[in-house]
Design a protein around this motif. Sequence first.
Motif, PDB file in Angstrom:
ATOM      1  N   PHE A 143       0.821  -1.204   0.000  1.00 42.48           N
ATOM      2  CA  PHE A 143       0.000   0.000   0.000  1.00 42.48           C
ATOM      3  C   PHE A 143       0.864   1.268   0.000  1.00 42.48           C
ATOM      4  O   PHE A 143       1.793   1.383   0.803  1.00 42.48           O
ATOM      5  N   VAL A 144       0.538   2.202  -0.884  1.00 42.77           N
ATOM      6  CA  VAL A 144       1.245   3.480  -0.926  1.00 42.77           C
ATOM      7  C   VAL A 144       0.621   4.427   0.094  1.00 42.77           C
ATOM      8  O   VAL A 144      -0.534   4.272   0.486  1.00 42.77           O
ATOM      9  N   GLU A 145       1.402   5.417   0.507  1.00 42.45           N
ATOM     10  CA  GLU A 145       0.910   6.441   1.428  1.00 42.45           C
ATOM     11  C   GLU A 145       0.390   7.624   0.615  1.00 42.45           C
ATOM     12  O   GLU A 145       1.115   8.169  -0.229  1.00 42.45           O
ATOM     13  N   THR A 146      -0.850   8.030   0.836  1.00 43.19           N
ATOM     14  CA  THR A 146      -1.461   9.129   0.064  1.00 43.19           C
ATOM     15  C   THR A 146      -1.666  10.388   0.896  1.00 43.19           C
ATOM     16  O   THR A 146      -2.169  11.390   0.386  1.00 43.19           O
ATOM     17  N   ARG A 147      -1.274  10.364   2.146  1.00 41.01           N
ATOM     18  CA  ARG A 147      -1.492  11.515   3.028  1.00 41.01           C
ATOM     19  C   ARG A 147      -0.762  12.762   2.518  1.00 41.01           C
ATOM     20  O   ARG A 147       0.403  12.718   2.141  1.00 41.01           O
ATOM     21  N   GLY A 148      -1.475  13.895   2.507  1.00 45.61           N
ATOM     22  CA  GLY A 148      -0.871  15.179   2.200  1.00 45.61           C
ATOM     23  C   GLY A 148      -0.498  15.393   0.750  1.00 45.61           C
ATOM     24  O   GLY A 148       0.174  16.373   0.424  1.00 45.61           O
ATOM     25  N   ARG A 149      -0.919  14.514  -0.139  1.00 46.77           N
ATOM     26  CA  ARG A 149      -0.585  14.657  -1.562  1.00 46.77           C
ATOM     27  C   ARG A 149      -1.806  15.154  -2.333  1.00 46.77           C
ATOM     28  O   ARG A 149      -2.937  14.753  -2.043  1.00 46.77           O
ATOM     29  N   THR A 150      -1.569  16.004  -3.320  1.00 46.43           N
ATOM     30  CA  THR A 150      -2.666  16.347  -4.217  1.00 46.43           C
ATOM     31  C   THR A 150      -2.936  15.145  -5.113  1.00 46.43           C
ATOM     32  O   THR A 150      -2.088  14.253  -5.265  1.00 46.43           O
ATOM     33  N   LEU A 151      -4.110  15.118  -5.702  1.00 46.07           N
ATOM     34  CA  LEU A 151      -4.451  14.004  -6.579  1.00 46.07           C
ATOM     35  C   LEU A 151      -3.500  13.938  -7.771  1.00 46.07           C
ATOM     36  O   LEU A 151      -3.241  12.862  -8.313  1.00 46.07           O
ATOM     37  N   GLU A 152      -2.971  15.092  -8.168  1.00 50.68           N
ATOM     38  CA  GLU A 152      -2.033  15.117  -9.286  1.00 50.68           C
ATOM     39  C   GLU A 152      -0.639  14.638  -8.871  1.00 50.68           C
ATOM     40  O   GLU A 152       0.067  13.985  -9.640  1.00 50.68           O
ATOM     41  N   GLU A 153      -0.224  14.928  -7.642  1.00 53.90           N
ATOM     42  CA  GLU A 153       1.083  14.468  -7.163  1.00 53.90           C
ATOM     43  C   GLU A 153       1.140  12.948  -7.095  1.00 53.90           C
ATOM     44  O   GLU A 153       2.203  12.347  -7.293  1.00 53.90           O
ATOM     45  N   LEU A 154       0.004  12.324  -6.808  1.00 58.01           N
ATOM     46  CA  LEU A 154      -0.021  10.870  -6.700  1.00 58.01           C
ATOM     47  C   LEU A 154       0.299  10.190  -8.028  1.00 58.01           C
ATOM     48  O   LEU A 154       0.739   9.041  -8.052  1.00 58.01           O
ATOM     49  N   ASP A 155       0.080  10.900  -9.137  1.00 56.14           N
ATOM     50  CA  ASP A 155       0.409  10.329 -10.442  1.00 56.14           C
ATOM     51  C   ASP A 155       1.875   9.940 -10.525  1.00 56.14           C
ATOM     52  O   ASP A 155       2.229   8.860 -11.005  1.00 56.14           O
ATOM     53  N   SER A 156       2.766  10.823 -10.062  1.00 53.98           N
ATOM     54  CA  SER A 156       4.201  10.546 -10.141  1.00 53.98           C
ATOM     55  C   SER A 156       4.585   9.393  -9.221  1.00 53.98           C
ATOM     56  O   SER A 156       5.527   8.643  -9.504  1.00 53.98           O
ATOM     57  N   ILE A 157       3.866   9.227  -8.108  1.00 58.30           N
ATOM     58  CA  ILE A 157       4.153   8.124  -7.178  1.00 58.30           C
ATOM     59  C   ILE A 157       3.854   6.784  -7.846  1.00 58.30           C
ATOM     60  O   ILE A 157       4.650   5.844  -7.782  1.00 58.30           O
ATOM     61  N   PHE A 158       2.713   6.682  -8.507  1.00 57.86           N
ATOM     62  CA  PHE A 158       2.342   5.417  -9.133  1.00 57.86           C
ATOM     63  C   PHE A 158       3.179   5.106 -10.376  1.00 57.86           C
ATOM     64  O   PHE A 158       3.239   3.952 -10.800  1.00 57.86           O
ATOM     65  N   GLU A 159       3.805   6.111 -10.934  1.00 53.22           N
ATOM     66  CA  GLU A 159       4.663   5.886 -12.090  1.00 53.22           C
ATOM     67  C   GLU A 159       6.092   5.528 -11.686  1.00 53.22           C
ATOM     68  O   GLU A 159       6.918   5.180 -12.542  1.00 53.22           O
ATOM     69  N   ALA A 160       6.403   5.594 -10.399  1.00 55.01           N
ATOM     70  CA  ALA A 160       7.752   5.285  -9.912  1.00 55.01           C
ATOM     71  C   ALA A 160       8.012   3.777  -9.980  1.00 55.01           C
ATOM     72  O   ALA A 160       7.091   2.959 -10.035  1.00 55.01           O
ATOM     73  N   LYS A 161       9.292   3.409  -9.952  1.00 57.72           N
ATOM     74  CA  LYS A 161       9.665   2.002  -9.994  1.00 57.72           C
ATOM     75  C   LYS A 161       9.152   1.267  -8.766  1.00 57.72           C
ATOM     76  O   LYS A 161       8.678   0.122  -8.859  1.00 57.72           O
ATOM     77  N   ASN A 162       9.243   1.892  -7.603  1.00 60.50           N
ATOM     78  CA  ASN A 162       8.741   1.316  -6.350  1.00 60.50           C
ATOM     79  C   ASN A 162       7.764   2.310  -5.739  1.00 60.50           C
ATOM     80  O   ASN A 162       8.170   3.194  -4.978  1.00 60.50           O
ATOM     81  N   PRO A 163       6.461   2.215  -6.034  1.00 63.59           N
ATOM     82  CA  PRO A 163       5.492   3.203  -5.562  1.00 63.59           C
ATOM     83  C   PRO A 163       5.438   3.336  -4.036  1.00 63.59           C
ATOM     84  O   PRO A 163       5.285   4.446  -3.522  1.00 63.59           O
ATOM     85  N   VAL A 164       5.565   2.223  -3.325  1.00 67.28           N
ATOM     86  CA  VAL A 164       5.503   2.289  -1.859  1.00 67.28           C
ATOM     87  C   VAL A 164       6.661   3.124  -1.319  1.00 67.28           C
ATOM     88  O   VAL A 164       6.465   4.032  -0.499  1.00 67.28           O
ATOM     89  N   LYS A 165       7.876   2.824  -1.787  1.00 67.35           N
ATOM     90  CA  LYS A 165       9.058   3.565  -1.334  1.00 67.35           C
ATOM     91  C   LYS A 165       8.964   5.029  -1.718  1.00 67.35           C
ATOM     92  O   LYS A 165       9.309   5.921  -0.931  1.00 67.35           O
ATOM     93  N   GLU A 166       8.489   5.304  -2.925  1.00 65.90           N
ATOM     94  CA  GLU A 166       8.358   6.681  -3.397  1.00 65.90           C
ATOM     95  C   GLU A 166       7.353   7.458  -2.558  1.00 65.90           C
ATOM     96  O   GLU A 166       7.550   8.637  -2.257  1.00 65.90           O
ATOM     97  N   SER A 167       6.274   6.795  -2.153  1.00 65.25           N
ATOM     98  CA  SER A 167       5.224   7.480  -1.385  1.00 65.25           C
ATOM     99  C   SER A 167       5.661   7.839   0.028  1.00 65.25           C
ATOM    100  O   SER A 167       5.089   8.733   0.655  1.00 65.25           O
ATOM    101  N   LEU A 168       6.682   7.139   0.532  1.00 61.39           N
ATOM    102  CA  LEU A 168       7.150   7.392   1.891  1.00 61.39           C
ATOM    103  C   LEU A 168       8.214   8.486   1.947  1.00 61.39           C
ATOM    104  O   LEU A 168       8.624   8.897   3.033  1.00 61.39           O
ATOM    105  N   LYS A 169       8.665   8.940   0.778  1.00 61.29           N
ATOM    106  CA  LYS A 169       9.611  10.048   0.742  1.00 61.29           C
ATOM    107  C   LYS A 169       8.899  11.352   1.054  1.00 61.29           C
ATOM    108  O   LYS A 169       7.700  11.496   0.845  1.00 61.29           O
TER     109      LYS A 169
END
Length: 543
Positions: free
Chosen positions: A481-507
Amino acid sequence: MLETTPNKVVDAATHIEVTAKTNSPATDPSLKDLAITLDSDELRDQMAAQVKATRLKFTSSASLQMFFFLFVAYCNSWGTGFDSSLMGAMNSNSRWHKDLKVPLTGGYLGIVTSIYTIGNLSGSFIAGPAFDRYGRRWGMFGGAIVVIIGAIAMATAQTSGAYPSTDMAGRFLAGFGVAIVRSAGPAFVTEIAPLQWRGPATLLYNSLWLIGAILASSIAYASGPMKSSPSWRLPLILQVVPSTIVVVFSLFLPESPRWLVANDRYEEARKLLEASDKRWYDYSELFNSKSSRYRTFLVVSMACIGQWGGSNLTGYYQANILRSIGITTQSHLLVFNLAYYVAALGGATVGSLVCDLVGRRKLLMFGCLSMCCCLIGLIGLTSQYHKGQPEVISNLTIAFIFFVGIFHSGGINPLVVAYPVECMHTNTRAKGMGLNNFSLNVAEFVNTYGAPIGLKKIGWRIYIIYAVWNLIQTAWIYFFFVETRGRTLEELDSIFEAKNPVKESLKKSHTVGAVSAEDIKSLMVSRAQLISTLNRVNLRFRL
């Protein structure tokens, strides 16, 4: 792609406009073809900055207006809560069992309960395409109409013969309508709420279904002592109240800005969203890329986690559990049913308000682990039950039943629809929520049909299955599960496009300053002066 002209900067994805007071092309020809082009990363960062920089005052007229919009949308959730409590209340009502010839245990009780879920499953197929094509408002309006028809059919069911077909049809229709409003309502709330309140606003949506559950349980408790059919008809007919509010006011609400953009209602958004596929039957957008498949995977996973933790067992079939430990009086069963949902509302409210502080992942894992501990307690207590045991043991059993509901409502329930809404892209949110609703109901059908059979066949051992499954769910959330707290709906796009979405979401999120109107004015003037200078130099070379 986003372009800025000398007079206006348009953020197509969020419909934010910033006006810069500069010379118009009519008065300054050098500005005529001036445009500043941003690449996709700059666009996303600036969109996020503009959204975060736009904050509403709690008491402003715009905020008060938005609160009314949210209230109407929340009525969809309250209506859904009616059913969750009603079946528990009906299962506690001896008159309902007698009039409609429904057994107290077994597969037939499971069929009667799950026909609502079957209706919900059927509605899921058209829920996404319907409110994707016609908008969130019409989705809420149409779904509420169907719920009202179903509630009337249930409340007017005849009691002659076998289980009345009109009541079964009513439960099917109510479930069908709820499938539509359950998809349209949370999408509307998420897309219209500003980022500063989006978390609590969306999380409260699914939590406030407990308002409907409490109202229905209270009415069922008050009408329970009646010696005639109104003891169960009255709670059923009052299911129309929240849906009626939605029907009356939903068409006066503004449409979701993101839906307008996604449907090419603004010229500025066409190039940005021209790839969006709006064919009602085509769900390929949910699977046609790695990021889309990951989003869809999380949507389905959240549906299973929301239904298989054990709360349905302690909600729908609470009366069966209580009867197994010697509590059989109808008045006691109805009181416990009401108290269960009041306690759950407290947990849901706390969970919704703290979720932005602790994050989605931690709250979900806390909910699963807490329910696992409570179910282990139920295993120890119910496995040793015998007639004549101290009353304190029965009271402790009841407490653990309540704690399952409290921890589910606080840790899991707020995110059942809020998390999928945040995960889905604007262009696929409607169909994604339709898939979420379908998955929810498949999982719920397994519960509502299988739980009474399991209670009858293996008794207290069914809690072992739920306890182990909660441990599996905790690990599933941690790894996927990725972390979605504090992100705009548009920012989440880059998280899901990352190689490791979970790791990217925790940055830590990347932030940039919002471009102000004064900054834009200065930039435009500077570029205009540069163009004018270059033109003069070019003219001198020609001379």
